[in-house]
Write an enzyme that holds these catalytic residues in place. Structure first.
Site, PDB file in Angstrom:
ATOM      1  N   GLU A  54       0.834  -1.193   0.000  1.00 51.04           N
ATOM      2  CA  GLU A  54       0.000   0.000   0.000  1.00 51.04           C
ATOM      3  C   GLU A  54       0.878   1.257   0.000  1.00 51.04           C
ATOM      4  OE1 GLU A  54      -1.484   1.822   3.529  1.00 51.04           O
ATOM      5  OE2 GLU A  54      -1.268  -0.058   4.646  1.00 51.04           O
ATOM      6  N   LYS A 116      -5.888  10.319   0.654  1.00 53.62           N
ATOM      7  CA  LYS A 116      -5.963   8.972   1.209  1.00 53.62           C
ATOM      8  C   LYS A 116      -7.115   8.263   0.510  1.00 53.62           C
ATOM      9  CE  LYS A 116      -6.046   6.588   5.675  1.00 53.62           C
ATOM     10  NZ  LYS A 116      -6.132   6.780   7.151  1.00 53.62           N
ATOM     11  N   VAL A 136      -5.672  -0.073   2.460  1.00 48.09           N
ATOM     12  CA  VAL A 136      -5.754  -1.523   2.315  1.00 48.09           C
ATOM     13  C   VAL A 136      -6.808  -1.918   1.275  1.00 48.09           C
ATOM     14  CG1 VAL A 136      -6.424  -3.659   3.488  1.00 48.09           C
ATOM     15  CG2 VAL A 136      -4.891  -2.048   4.619  1.00 48.09           C
ATOM     16  N   LYS A 180      -6.206  -2.974  13.796  1.00 46.23           N
ATOM     17  CA  LYS A 180      -5.858  -1.892  14.714  1.00 46.23           C
ATOM     18  C   LYS A 180      -6.704  -2.000  15.978  1.00 46.23           C
ATOM     19  CE  LYS A 180      -4.440   0.922  10.823  1.00 46.23           C
ATOM     20  NZ  LYS A 180      -4.775   2.024   9.896  1.00 46.23           N
TER      21      LYS A 180
END
Length: 240
Positions: A54, A116, A136, A180
């Site tokens: 990524e 992003k 991702v 996460k």
């Protein structure tokens, strides 16, 4: 008989890769759906291993020039282990599968001015000819499009409260440090189970939580060597 079946399966994979290249990739055509870096294109067409990476970590993860140094280091690690790295990003509205050193540096210098870009954002970034650093979900989307079977990242986004996850819908093996910790890890694992996604941990049954090895959640599968990882990925591909 087993040998013949294995040979047929390998041939099918090779044919699929070549078909993907023929149908989707025209690196010399400015109107191509995506642009594949020459080294990556050659590796895919010859059946050599390619690992997708990524680019959000480059633009949003750390400042310049540390981000560029890290990106180069990660690609070097992939090469040292016998594979070709394919860092994915969108530059001037063109999805790029694999970046040159100059492109890596450009992205690193752009930093947070590069959007992003998750899967939902791809159409907008491409249509407006903007620069996008892939998350991702977007990286997996492009990897699957060109036939790259393995994607390596840090922490995956996981399922947000009342959310979904791209992992259940994209045929790419993701090697990561887990979900996460601020997200809903138990619900993520439940969702992946519902979607039929195999979740395995390396040398443990504990599911990691990005910056820590322990999340309090267990996984049903454990692999203890790179060979076992490859065998598991291969079997999962045969089922899709």
């Amino acid at each position: 008989m087993a040998s013949s079946s294995s040979s047929t399966s390998s041939s099918s994979v090779a044919v699929k890769r070549l078909s993907n290249l023929t149908n989707h990739l025209r690196p010399t055509n400015s109107n191509a759906l995506v642009k594949v870096y020459a080294e990556v294109s050659e590796a895919l067409s010859s059946g050599r291993p390619v690992v997708a990476l990524e680019s959000t970590i480059i633009s949003h993860g750390m400042p310049y020039p540390q981000n560029l140094e890290t990106a180069k280091e990660v690609e070097a690690i992939v090469r040292e282990n016998g594979a070709v790295p394919a860092t994915i990003a969108i530059l001037d509205g063109i999805p790029c599968i694999g970046l040159s050193v100059e492109q890596l540096e450009r992205l690193a210098q752009l930093g947070k001015s590069a959007q992003k870009t998750a899967h939902r954002d791809i159409a907008h970034v491409v249509a407006t000819k903007r620069n996008g650093a892939t998350t991702v979900s977007a990286t997996m989307c492009f990897a699957a499009m060109v036939g790259i079977p393995v994607f390596v990242t840090g922490g995956i986004g996981g399922v947000h409260r009342h959310g979904e996850h791209k992992l259940g819908r994209t045929p790419v093996a993701v090697v990561s440090a887990g979900v996460k910790s601020i997200l809903d890890i138990p619900r993520t694992l439940e969702y992946l189970e519902t979607q039929g996604v195999c979740v395995a941990a390396y040398k443990t049954y504990e599911f990691p939580a990005f910056f820590t090895e322990q999340s309090g959640c267990k996984v049903p599968c454990r692999v203890d060597s790179p060979e076992e990882c490859a065998q598991l990925i291969g079997k999962c591909k045969q089922e899709t």
